[in-house]
Scaffold this active site. Structure first.
Site, PDB file in Angstrom:
ATOM      1  N   GLY A  83      32.820  51.881  35.278  1.00 57.95           N
ATOM      2  CA  GLY A  83      33.526  50.958  36.297  1.00 57.95           C
ATOM      3  C   GLY A  83      34.678  50.900  36.671  1.00 57.95           C
ATOM      4  N   ASN A  84      35.528  49.991  36.963  1.00 52.92           N
ATOM      5  CA  ASN A  84      36.516  50.001  37.569  1.00 52.92           C
ATOM      6  C   ASN A  84      37.709  50.862  37.126  1.00 52.92           C
ATOM      7  OD1 ASN A  84      36.862  48.602  40.118  1.00 52.92           O
ATOM      8  ND2 ASN A  84      35.910  46.998  38.846  1.00 52.92           N
TER       9      ASN A  84
ATOM     10  N   ASP B 153      29.022  43.659  36.018  1.00 55.58           N
ATOM     11  CA  ASP B 153      29.935  42.824  37.162  1.00 55.58           C
ATOM     12  C   ASP B 153      29.869  42.859  38.435  1.00 55.58           C
ATOM     13  OD1 ASP B 153      30.955  41.785  34.756  1.00 55.58           O
ATOM     14  OD2 ASP B 153      32.888  42.869  34.724  1.00 55.58           O
TER      15      ASP B 153
ATOM     16  N   MET C 153      29.212  36.367  31.926  1.00 53.02           N
ATOM     17  CA  MET C 153      30.368  37.203  31.757  1.00 53.02           C
ATOM     18  C   MET C 153      30.948  37.507  33.147  1.00 53.02           C
ATOM     19  SD  MET C 153      29.472  40.368  29.257  1.00 53.02           S
ATOM     20  CE  MET C 153      30.185  40.103  27.645  1.00 53.02           C
ATOM     21  N   GLY C 154      32.127  37.808  33.118  1.00 52.58           N
ATOM     22  CA  GLY C 154      32.922  38.411  34.518  1.00 52.58           C
ATOM     23  C   GLY C 154      34.311  37.614  34.451  1.00 52.58           C
TER      24      GLY C 154
ATOM     25  N   ARG D  79      27.478  20.435  26.527  1.00 47.27           N
ATOM     26  CA  ARG D  79      26.784  21.432  25.226  1.00 47.27           C
ATOM     27  C   ARG D  79      27.412  22.669  26.142  1.00 47.27           C
ATOM     28  NH1 ARG D  79      26.961  17.903  22.220  1.00 47.27           N
ATOM     29  NH2 ARG D  79      25.226  17.168  20.832  1.00 47.27           N
TER      30      ARG D  79
HETATM   31  O1  F6P Z   1      31.750  45.685  31.187  1.00 53.63           O
HETATM   32  C1  F6P Z   1      31.987  44.428  31.886  1.00 53.63           C
HETATM   33  C2  F6P Z   1      32.084  43.366  30.845  1.00 53.63           C
HETATM   34  O2  F6P Z   1      30.856  43.304  30.340  1.00 53.63           O
HETATM   35  C3  F6P Z   1      32.486  42.155  31.472  1.00 53.63           C
HETATM   36  O3  F6P Z   1      31.749  41.572  32.170  1.00 53.63           O
HETATM   37  C4  F6P Z   1      33.276  41.236  30.280  1.00 53.63           C
HETATM   38  O4  F6P Z   1      34.148  40.348  30.888  1.00 53.63           O
HETATM   39  C5  F6P Z   1      33.657  42.500  29.490  1.00 53.63           C
HETATM   40  O5  F6P Z   1      33.011  43.497  29.892  1.00 53.63           O
HETATM   41  C6  F6P Z   1      33.714  42.423  28.143  1.00 53.63           C
HETATM   42  O6  F6P Z   1      34.352  43.359  27.515  1.00 53.63           O
HETATM   43  P1  F6P Z   1      34.075  43.620  25.911  1.00 53.63           P
HETATM   44  O7  F6P Z   1      32.848  44.402  25.672  1.00 53.63           O
HETATM   45  O8  F6P Z   1      35.338  44.728  26.072  1.00 53.63           O
HETATM   46  O9  F6P Z   1      34.391  42.337  25.305  1.00 53.63           O
END
Ligand code: F6P
Length: 357
Positions: free
Chosen positions: A111-112, A136, A178-179, A275
């Site tokens: 990724g980035n 993401d 996630m994100g 919740r």
């Molecule tokens: O790889 C992207 C991601 O899954 C994001 O969506 C998330 O915020 C992050 O990685 C979580 O990272 P880790 O697995 O290091 O907790």
């Protein structure tokens, strides 16, 4: 003879194996003899010369397998130029291992952060081809990354499950998606799951607007409200803070994540029961969905083609429904964020979804 180094770096996602298999299958279909060196656990493997020689057999039967047969790890770009605890120059070590094995190129899936380092290695004179992975979908230069669609499916399933229990209880439900920095996954899963409120990092929220949206639903006779909230959702007040001030605030943050803060605020202000459900890393787990299997295979095949043509320095991406080659220097260091003006956001608003703005 082509000698290829391969590695997967950063948080894993679905279809990493499918993409690597695509590269190797494409190369195997050519006349050219190929040697594959799989570096283990991301850039760490390349830094410390930890690799396995792989054959076509290693890539058989992995199209549908989640995770990565090479293992992955996070090696932050900002630390790449800093020596390790034994004084080892990491960039120099990666170059040495590349030259020692007489590699023709590195195929890097990530990724980035991974792309920043891949571009650094290109600048250092190594031949590099990358493939865009991340749930993401925030990589610049490609409309789509593999892993994204599979994660959308899982997060949507989660919202679907919450929907049935929500309809039984008159409550507010938050599903945290996630994100941290971008909201593509939350936006898509939220829309697919029929969420009433979607909060993403790119559109800071006002808690009063969220409560207005909940009240408006109740006034229309709805017993429950479903919110899809990105991990990185941020309030309008917090968005005004400098990076330093925000970090300071997080030091004494009493909640496990932003969803719990939002839940607490809603409860305090409206007295309504809330919740929170956090599907977390399940979103990156399991088999890739059929879309990702096909997509990753196509990207892998194009990477194989680039290798056979001896063309390096590209990410293989996807633009306007075509597989494309994007120069690495155009990709590295940029995020593809959701624009608040994007048509998908406007369309979501047109069907009554609130972004709390
Ligand atoms: O790889 C992207 C991601 O899954 C994001 O969506 C998330 O915020 C992050 O990685 C979580 O990272 P880790 O697995 O290091 O907790």
């Amino acid at each position: 003879m082509k000698r290829i180094g391969m590695l997967t770096s950063g948080g894993d996602c679905q279809a990493l194996n499918a993409a690597m298999r695509g590269v190797v299958k494409c190369l195997s279909c050519s006349e050219e003899a190929v040697e594959i060196y799989g570096f283990l656990d991301g850039y760490k493997g390349l830094i410390y010369g930890n690799f396995r020689m792989l054959t076509g057999n290693d890539f058989a039967g992995i199209l549908t397998k989640g995770g990565t047969i090479l293992g992955s790890s996070r090696t932050p770009f900002k630390l790449m130029r800093e020596p390790d605890e034994n004084g080892l120059d990491k960039v120099e070590a990666m170059k040495q291992n590349y030259y020692k094995l007489q590699l023709d190129c590195l195929v890097i899936l990530g990724g980035n952060g991974t792309h920043k380092t891949a571009n650094l290695l290109r600048e250092e004179g190594l031949n590099v081809i990358t493939l865009p992975k991340t749930i993401d979908n925030d990589l610049w230069g490609t409309d789509m990354t593999f892993g994204f669609q599979s994660a959308v499916d899982i997060a949507t399933d989660c919202i679907d499950c919450i929907h049935t229990t929500a309809s039984s209880h008159g409550r507010i439900f938050i599903v945290e998606v996630m994100g941290h920095k971008v909201g593509w996954l939350t936006l898509n899963a939220g829309m697919a799951g029929g969420a009433d409120i979607i909060l993403i990092p790119e559109i800071p929220y006002d808690i009063n607007k969220i409560i207005d949206a909940i009240n408006a639903r109740e006034a229309r006779g709805s017993r429950f409200t479903i919110m899809a909230v990105a991990e990185g959702a941020i309030s309008k007040e917090d968005a005004k803070l400098s990076k330093k001030e925000y970090k300071e605030k997080l030091k004494n943050y009493p909640y496990p994540s932003v969803s719990y803060e939002i839940a607490d605020e809603i409860q305090k202000r409206s007295g309504k029961e809330v919740r929170v459900t956090v599907p977390g890393h399940t979103q990156r787990g399991g088999s890739p969905c059929p879309y990702d299997r096909v997509f990753a295979t196509r990207l892998g095949a194009e990477a194989g083609k680039l290798i056979l043509q001896g063309e390096y320095g590209f990410m293989v991406g996807y633009k306007n429904r075509e597989i494309v080659r994007v120069p690495l220097e155009e990709v590295a260091g940029k995020l593809k964020m959701v624009s608040p003006d994007a048509s998908i956001v406007q369309e979501a608003k047109m069907v009554g979804i609130s972004f709390g703005d």
